[in-house]
Design a protein around this motif. Structure first.
Motif, PDB file in Angstrom:
ATOM      1  N   ASP A  22     -10.173  -3.062 -28.173  1.00  0.00           N
ATOM      2  CA  ASP A  22      -9.898  -4.435 -27.675  1.00  0.00           C
ATOM      3  C   ASP A  22      -8.896  -4.073 -26.461  1.00  0.00           C
ATOM      4  OD1 ASP A  22      -9.751  -7.276 -27.814  1.00  0.00           O
ATOM      5  OD2 ASP A  22      -7.998  -7.473 -28.654  1.00  0.00           O
TER       6      ASP A  22
ATOM      7  N   HIS B 247      -6.288  -6.660 -23.779  1.00  0.00           N
ATOM      8  CA  HIS B 247      -5.862  -8.044 -23.439  1.00  0.00           C
ATOM      9  C   HIS B 247      -5.055  -7.584 -21.977  1.00  0.00           C
ATOM     10  CE1 HIS B 247      -6.888 -10.811 -26.598  1.00  0.00           C
ATOM     11  NE2 HIS B 247      -6.682  -9.695 -27.160  1.00  0.00           N
TER      12      HIS B 247
ATOM     13  N   HIS C  90      -6.277  -6.398 -33.767  1.00  0.00           N
ATOM     14  CA  HIS C  90      -7.573  -6.752 -33.286  1.00  0.00           C
ATOM     15  C   HIS C  90      -8.651  -5.583 -33.447  1.00  0.00           C
ATOM     16  CE1 HIS C  90      -6.395 -10.693 -31.008  1.00  0.00           C
ATOM     17  NE2 HIS C  90      -6.017 -10.619 -32.264  1.00  0.00           N
TER      18      HIS C  90
HETATM   19 MG    MG Z   1      -8.117  -9.523 -28.927  1.00  0.00          MG
END
Ligand code: MG
Length: 158
Positions: A10, A12, A46
Motif C-alpha cells: 500500500d 498513500h 492496509h
Molecule cells: Mg490504503
C-alpha cells in the motif's frame, strides 16, 4: 497442515492537514503532516490486511471495504484489519504471522515500533512485526511525498 503465503502493498501520499491525524500501525504520530485517503490511510494496516486476504485467497481490501462506501470514510484501519482477520478465520484459515516493511522518510518509526506491533498483533490475533526503512532520498518516497508499506502473511489450516 496446509500453509499459504500472501503479499500486500500500500502507498498513500502525504498532505499538509493539521486537522488530520497521521496514523501508522494504529498509532497516532505527533506530526503536522498526514496521509491522504478515504479511511485513516494507515498504510501499514492496509498492507497487512491485503497480505492476509491474499494468503486466504479472499481478494483484496478494496473489494471488502470499497472506498466508494461512506461507511468506511475516515475508518479506523485497525478495525478494518481486525475485520479482515475475522473474515480470514471464517474462511477456515488461521493467521500465523505478518511481517511488514514500511518505507518512509518521516516520522521516525523506531520509538513507536513496539506500540505499533502491539496494536497490529491485537487486531490480527497473531504476531505482526514492523520494520522501518528510509528511502535514502530516492524517488517520490525519498522526497517525502508519501509512505509505502510491503507486508507478507502466512495462514494455515489443519
Ligand atoms: Mg490504503
Amino acid at each position: 497442515m496446509r500453509v499459504r503465503v500472501g503479499q500486500g502493498f500500500d502507498v498513500h501520499p502525504f498532505i499538509d492537514d493539521p486537522d488530520r491525524p497521521l496514523v501508522l500501525g494504529g498509532v497516532v504520530f505527533d506530526d503536522p503532516r498526514a496521509l491522504a485517503g478515504h479511511s485513516d490511510a494507515d498504510v501499514i494496516a492496509h498492507a497487512c490486511a491485503d497480505a492476509l486476504l491474499g494468503a486466504a485467497g479472499l481478494g483484496d481490501i478494496g473489494e471488502h471495504f470499497p472506498d466508494t462506501d461512506p461507511a468506511w470514510a475516515g475508518a479506523d484501519s485497525i478495525g478494518l484489519l481486525a475485520e479482515v482477520a475475522r473474515r480470514v478465520r471464517a474462511a477456515g484459515w488461521e493467521p500465523g504471522n505478518v511481517d511488514a516493511s514500511v518505507v518512509t522518510d518521516h516520522p521516525k518509526l523506531a520509538p513507536a515500533r513496539t506500540h505499533m506491533q502491539e496494536k497490529l498483533s491485537a487486531a490480527v490475533g497473531a504476531p505482526v512485526t514492523v520494520k522501518g526503512r528510509r528511502p535514502e532520498g530516492l524517488g517520490a518516497l525519498g522526497r517525502g511525498e508519501g509512505a509505502a508499506c510491503w507486508a507478507v502473511a502466512v495462514v494455515t489450516r489443519a
